[in-house]
Design a protein around this motif. Structure first.
Motif, PDB file in Angstrom:
ATOM      1  N   GLY A 132       0.795  -1.215   0.000  1.00  0.00           N
ATOM      2  CA  GLY A 132       0.000   0.000   0.000  1.00  0.00           C
ATOM      3  C   GLY A 132       0.830   1.269   0.000  1.00  0.00           C
ATOM      4  N   ILE A 133       0.234   2.333   0.530  1.00  0.00           N
ATOM      5  CA  ILE A 133       0.863   3.653   0.504  1.00  0.00           C
ATOM      6  C   ILE A 133       1.877   3.835   1.628  1.00  0.00           C
ATOM      7  N   GLY A 134       1.867   2.925   2.607  1.00  0.00           N
ATOM      8  CA  GLY A 134       2.734   3.058   3.774  1.00  0.00           C
ATOM      9  C   GLY A 134       4.203   3.286   3.471  1.00  0.00           C
ATOM     10  N   PRO A 135       4.814   2.463   2.623  1.00  0.00           N
ATOM     11  CA  PRO A 135       6.239   2.661   2.339  1.00  0.00           C
ATOM     12  C   PRO A 135       6.563   4.049   1.788  1.00  0.00           C
ATOM     13  N   GLU A 136       5.686   4.582   0.939  1.00  0.00           N
ATOM     14  CA  GLU A 136       5.925   5.920   0.396  1.00  0.00           C
ATOM     15  C   GLU A 136       5.809   6.986   1.482  1.00  0.00           C
ATOM     16  N   ILE A 137       4.842   6.804   2.383  1.00  0.00           N
ATOM     17  CA  ILE A 137       4.685   7.739   3.498  1.00  0.00           C
ATOM     18  C   ILE A 137       5.927   7.723   4.377  1.00  0.00           C
ATOM     19  N   VAL A 138       6.463   6.526   4.619  1.00  0.00           N
ATOM     20  CA  VAL A 138       7.641   6.400   5.473  1.00  0.00           C
ATOM     21  C   VAL A 138       8.859   7.041   4.809  1.00  0.00           C
ATOM     22  N   VAL A 139       9.000   6.881   3.513  1.00  0.00           N
ATOM     23  CA  VAL A 139      10.098   7.547   2.805  1.00  0.00           C
ATOM     24  C   VAL A 139      10.017   9.053   3.004  1.00  0.00           C
ATOM     25  N   GLY A 191      10.414  -2.483   9.351  1.00  0.00           N
ATOM     26  CA  GLY A 191       9.874  -2.814   8.042  1.00  0.00           C
ATOM     27  C   GLY A 191      10.852  -3.597   7.197  1.00  0.00           C
ATOM     28  N   SER A 192      10.885  -3.268   5.916  1.00  0.00           N
ATOM     29  CA  SER A 192      11.706  -3.999   4.947  1.00  0.00           C
ATOM     30  C   SER A 192      12.515  -3.009   4.126  1.00  0.00           C
ATOM     31  N   ILE A 193      13.821  -3.197   4.092  1.00  0.00           N
ATOM     32  CA  ILE A 193      14.680  -2.325   3.293  1.00  0.00           C
ATOM     33  C   ILE A 193      14.332  -2.457   1.812  1.00  0.00           C
ATOM     34  N   ALA A 194      14.084  -3.674   1.354  1.00  0.00           N
ATOM     35  CA  ALA A 194      13.783  -3.892  -0.067  1.00  0.00           C
ATOM     36  C   ALA A 194      12.527  -3.136  -0.488  1.00  0.00           C
ATOM     37  N   ILE A 195      11.474  -3.223   0.339  1.00  0.00           N
ATOM     38  CA  ILE A 195      10.221  -2.538   0.019  1.00  0.00           C
ATOM     39  C   ILE A 195      10.395  -1.023   0.128  1.00  0.00           C
ATOM     40  N   LEU A 196      11.117  -0.599   1.155  1.00  0.00           N
ATOM     41  CA  LEU A 196      11.336   0.830   1.352  1.00  0.00           C
ATOM     42  C   LEU A 196      12.138   1.420   0.194  1.00  0.00           C
ATOM     43  N   ALA A 246       9.995   1.859  -2.858  1.00  0.00           N
ATOM     44  CA  ALA A 246       9.151   3.050  -2.747  1.00  0.00           C
ATOM     45  C   ALA A 246       9.967   4.318  -2.997  1.00  0.00           C
ATOM     46  N   ALA A 247      11.188   4.349  -2.468  1.00  0.00           N
ATOM     47  CA  ALA A 247      12.042   5.522  -2.656  1.00  0.00           C
ATOM     48  C   ALA A 247      12.347   5.741  -4.133  1.00  0.00           C
ATOM     49  N   ILE A 295      10.549   4.785  -6.705  1.00  0.00           N
ATOM     50  CA  ILE A 295       9.317   5.239  -7.365  1.00  0.00           C
ATOM     51  C   ILE A 295       9.146   6.751  -7.185  1.00  0.00           C
ATOM     52  N   LEU A 296       9.542   7.241  -6.017  1.00  0.00           N
ATOM     53  CA  LEU A 296       9.426   8.665  -5.707  1.00  0.00           C
ATOM     54  C   LEU A 296      10.610   9.478  -6.219  1.00  0.00           C
ATOM     55  N   GLY A 297      11.578   8.802  -6.804  1.00  0.00           N
ATOM     56  CA  GLY A 297      12.751   9.503  -7.303  1.00  0.00           C
ATOM     57  C   GLY A 297      13.686   9.970  -6.201  1.00  0.00           C
ATOM     58  N   LYS A 298      13.695   9.245  -5.077  1.00  0.00           N
ATOM     59  CA  LYS A 298      14.536   9.610  -3.932  1.00  0.00           C
ATOM     60  C   LYS A 298      15.606   8.548  -3.719  1.00  0.00           C
ATOM     61  N   GLU A 299      16.692   8.978  -3.093  1.00  0.00           N
ATOM     62  CA  GLU A 299      17.753   8.043  -2.736  1.00  0.00           C
ATOM     63  C   GLU A 299      17.954   8.070  -1.224  1.00  0.00           C
ATOM     64  N   LEU A 300      18.027   6.892  -0.640  1.00  0.00           N
ATOM     65  CA  LEU A 300      18.211   6.772   0.800  1.00  0.00           C
ATOM     66  C   LEU A 300      19.391   5.864   1.105  1.00  0.00           C
ATOM     67  N   ARG A 301      20.024   6.135   2.224  1.00  0.00           N
ATOM     68  CA  ARG A 301      21.029   5.211   2.764  1.00  0.00           C
ATOM     69  C   ARG A 301      20.362   4.425   3.887  1.00  0.00           C
ATOM     70  N   TYR A 302      20.734   3.161   4.031  1.00  0.00           N
ATOM     71  CA  TYR A 302      20.077   2.305   5.013  1.00  0.00           C
ATOM     72  C   TYR A 302      21.084   1.749   6.013  1.00  0.00           C
TER      73      TYR A 302
END
Length: 268
Positions: free
Chosen positions: A18-25, A43-48, A51-52, A54-61
């Motif tokens: 659902g929308i949760g991963p995008e909200i968390v990003v 949560g899940s790094i793979a799912i997160l 989502a990132a 899809i939103l055009g964002k880059e995150l470090r985990y």
């Protein structure tokens, strides 16, 4: 805020389909969140990461086993994973048993950490009620799960917006069942618990408005008798206990008055 005074806050990722991963990003990219608390994700790094992207964002985990291992640094997302799931099978927008199981596992981990006093607060992203049913969960939603698993005598749902604090007698049930649910005994119990909890926050004598159920507050029985049979007696009983309760106040005015700051809380 001094880092040591910031509450450690677990953020559950919600339904991975659902929308949760995008909200968390978006949450973890908000500097203001990091200024007020020490957040980490359950949560899940793979799912997160999906989502990132899809939103055009880059995150470090930073994968962690517990809150004490988190870095709590803006730009790095601390993630506590609860298992090895087949994340490639998760199809966004579809109701899936695995998605329901993952979202519930994350909730249960947050409860475990909370009961162990390892987190100060939990913020939850949306879950899908049908998906958690497929995963075997009997409770209809977050509130009931947290109440049951923490063995709490009651749970209160409060919406806070501007100067409004709105509590609810019923949740996760049909409208006709909600109307039957609002008995004198239940309304009185909710008013008592709201008064108790607001006093814990430092409000000395909370003014609690009970919203009417029917149009115009039933208009003396012309549009329903629930106010006469249940709500008025509940307010009177609360006042007899020394609780500063008023109502029932018609719904077309109670929220407008509440927004002005007159009430400390509204029970709806």
């Amino acid at each position: 805020m001094n880092e040591k005074f910031k509450p450690v806050t677990a953020i559950t990722m919600g339904d991975p389909a659902g929308i949760g991963p995008e909200i968390v990003v978006g949450t973890m990219l908000d500097e203001g969140i990091h200024e007020c608390c020490r957040p980490f994700v359950i949560g899940s790094i793979a799912i997160l990461d999906r989502a990132a992207k899809i939103l055009g964002k880059e995150l470090r985990y930073n994968r962690i086993e517990g809150p004490s291992e988190a870095l709590y640094q803006y730009g790095t997302v601390d993630v506590l994973e609860t298992g090895d799931y087949d994340t490639d099978s998760i199809q966004w927008g579809a109701v899936q048993e695995l998605a329901g199981r993952m979202s519930v596992d994350w909730i249960m981990k947050s409860i475990e950490l909370g009961m162990d006093h390892r987190v100060d607060a939990v913020s939850t992203a949306p879950i899908h009620k049908r998906a958690i049913k497929l995963a075997g969960v009997k409770q209809p939603g977050h509130t009931e799960i947290y109440q049951d698993e923490t063995h709490s005598p009651y749970a209160l749902t409060m919406f806070s917006c501007h100067k409004l604090r709105v509590f609810f007698v019923s949740r996760h049930m049909s409208l006709v069942d909600a109307c039957r649910y609002a008995t004198k005994e239940r309304v009185l119990e909710f008013v008592e618990n709201i008064d108790k909890e607001l006093r814990k926050t430092g409000i000395v004598e909370p003014l609690i408005a009970v919203a009417a159920l029917n149009p115009h507050g039933g208009d003396n029985g012309l549009f329903g008798t629930e106010e006469i049979e249940h709500l008025i007696p509940a307010v009177e009983a609360a006042r007899a206990e020394g609780i500063n309760a008023v109502g029932p106040v018609p719904a077309d005015s109670v929220f407008h008055i509440g927004k002005s700051g007159k009430y400390d809380a509204i029970l709806s």
